[in-house]
Design an enzyme around this catalytic site. Structure first.
Site, PDB file in Angstrom:
ATOM      1  N   HIS A 158       0.838  -1.202   0.000  1.00  0.00           N
ATOM      2  CA  HIS A 158       0.000   0.000   0.000  1.00  0.00           C
ATOM      3  C   HIS A 158       0.877   1.258   0.000  1.00  0.00           C
ATOM      4  CE1 HIS A 158      -3.109  -2.641   2.201  1.00  0.00           C
ATOM      5  NE2 HIS A 158      -3.646  -2.327   1.041  1.00  0.00           N
ATOM      6  N   CYS A 244      -3.316   1.120   9.519  1.00  0.00           N
ATOM      7  CA  CYS A 244      -4.351   0.188   9.053  1.00  0.00           C
ATOM      8  C   CYS A 244      -5.230  -0.331  10.177  1.00  0.00           C
ATOM      9  CB  CYS A 244      -3.739  -0.953   8.263  1.00  0.00           C
ATOM     10  SG  CYS A 244      -2.389  -1.762   9.095  1.00  0.00           S
TER      11      CYS A 244
HETATM   12  C1  CIR Z   1      -3.785  -7.687   3.836  1.00  0.00           C
HETATM   13  O1  CIR Z   1      -2.926  -8.248   3.161  1.00  0.00           O
HETATM   14  O2  CIR Z   1      -4.773  -7.170   3.340  1.00  0.00           O
HETATM   15  C2  CIR Z   1      -3.624  -7.659   5.336  1.00  0.00           C
HETATM   16  N1  CIR Z   1      -3.008  -8.863   5.769  1.00  0.00           N
HETATM   17  C3  CIR Z   1      -2.807  -6.455   5.759  1.00  0.00           C
HETATM   18  C4  CIR Z   1      -3.495  -5.160   5.447  1.00  0.00           C
HETATM   19  C5  CIR Z   1      -2.741  -3.989   5.958  1.00  0.00           C
HETATM   20  N2  CIR Z   1      -3.424  -2.790   5.616  1.00  0.00           N
HETATM   21  C6  CIR Z   1      -2.841  -1.612   5.522  1.00  0.00           C
HETATM   22  O3  CIR Z   1      -1.645  -1.496   5.698  1.00  0.00           O
HETATM   23  N3  CIR Z   1      -3.603  -0.582   5.182  1.00  0.00           N
END
Ligand code: CIR
Length: 250
Positions: A158, A244
């Site tokens: 991201h 997140c």
């Molecule tokens: C994913 O791969 O979607 C989750 N395991 C981690 C998401 C992390 N989100 C973020 O950094 N905005």
């Protein structure tokens, strides 16, 4: 100033969260919950909403990806990982009393982790999770803001994995990023060895930062920021970081 924040509790199924690499040690869910409690405590006096967890959604603690909040509106996203698309319903219901909701429609996909508001503009990463239709939807909903698209290399999950706002148009960024990318907004740079630590939460009067990265903590303190370090070892195993784990608005 962050006046309100939404969080979601960690399910037992967090051990099956999406991860691009199998971690050397499995996620310790009890420790992850302790870290989540420390993270929430770092928000101080902000009003907190806690959404119930869902065992069918191993990644549901990462609420930031499910909505983009700005100007009293919440754009409820379609997360780019199909296994995460069930996460949005409970978040929409929790936000509905507080914000005007707009629902993203297929074929758009967008993860909130790809959206950064800084310097009066919106920056959005085009990534494996965020497609052009998602970017168009974002630009339509928040049409009064200039939207700049940044094409992310495939190894970056991201946009906010490599750069986050510190407030007043200042960014915290990995030193390998070119200042040209961000219209010359002032940067506080961190060493490439600590890239993970580029993801911090700006609370207005303090910054939540990953506890395991001393050079970044020192750089933030030297730049005059009040820093609240929070442990991140368990969310790191699920490719997660700090922004997140919350949705924030004033
Ligand atoms: C994913 O791969 O979607 C989750 N395991 C981690 C998401 C992390 N989100 C973020 O950094 N905005």
């Amino acid at each position: 100033m962050v006046a309100r924040a939404l969080f979601r509790a960690i399910p037992d199924s967090f051990t099956r969260a999406i991860s691009r690499e199998t971690p050397a040690h499995p996620i310790d869910v009890a420790r992850a919950r302790d870290h989540h409690a420390a993270y929430r405590a770092a928000f101080g006096d902000a009003q907190q909403l806690l959404v119930e967890t869902d065992e069918a959604c191993p990644d549901c603690v990462f609420v930031e990806d499910t909505a983009v909040i700005l100007d009293g509106k919440a754009l409820i996203t379609r997360p780019g990982a199909p296994s995460r698309q069930l996460e949005t319903g409970p978040i929409a219901r929790a936000l509905a009393p507080h914000l005007d909701l707009v629902m993203m429609e297929p074929p758009a996909t967008l993860d909130g982790g790809d959206v950064m508001v800084a310097g009066g503009q919106i920056w959005v990463g085009r990534s494996a999770r965020t497609n052009d239709a998602g970017i168009d939807a974002l630009a339509r909903v928040f049409g009064q803001h200039r939207v700049t698209v940044i094409a992310l290399p495939s190894h970056v999950l991201h946009l906010k994995c490599v750069v986050t706002p510190l407030g007043d148009g200042v960014l915290l960024a990995d030193e390998s990023l070119s200042p040209e990318l961000f219209a010359r907004l002032p940067l506080v740079c961190i060493p490439a060895a600590e890239t993970y630590a580029a993801n911090v939460v700006d609370l207005g009067d303090a910054v939540i930062a990953a506890a395991e990265f001393p050079r970044t903590l020192a750089a933030l303190a030297a730049a005059g920021y009040r820093v609240r370090p929070v442990p991140t070892t368990e969310v790191q195993k699920a490719d997660g970081s700090l922004t997140c784990q919350s949705l924030r608005w004033s």
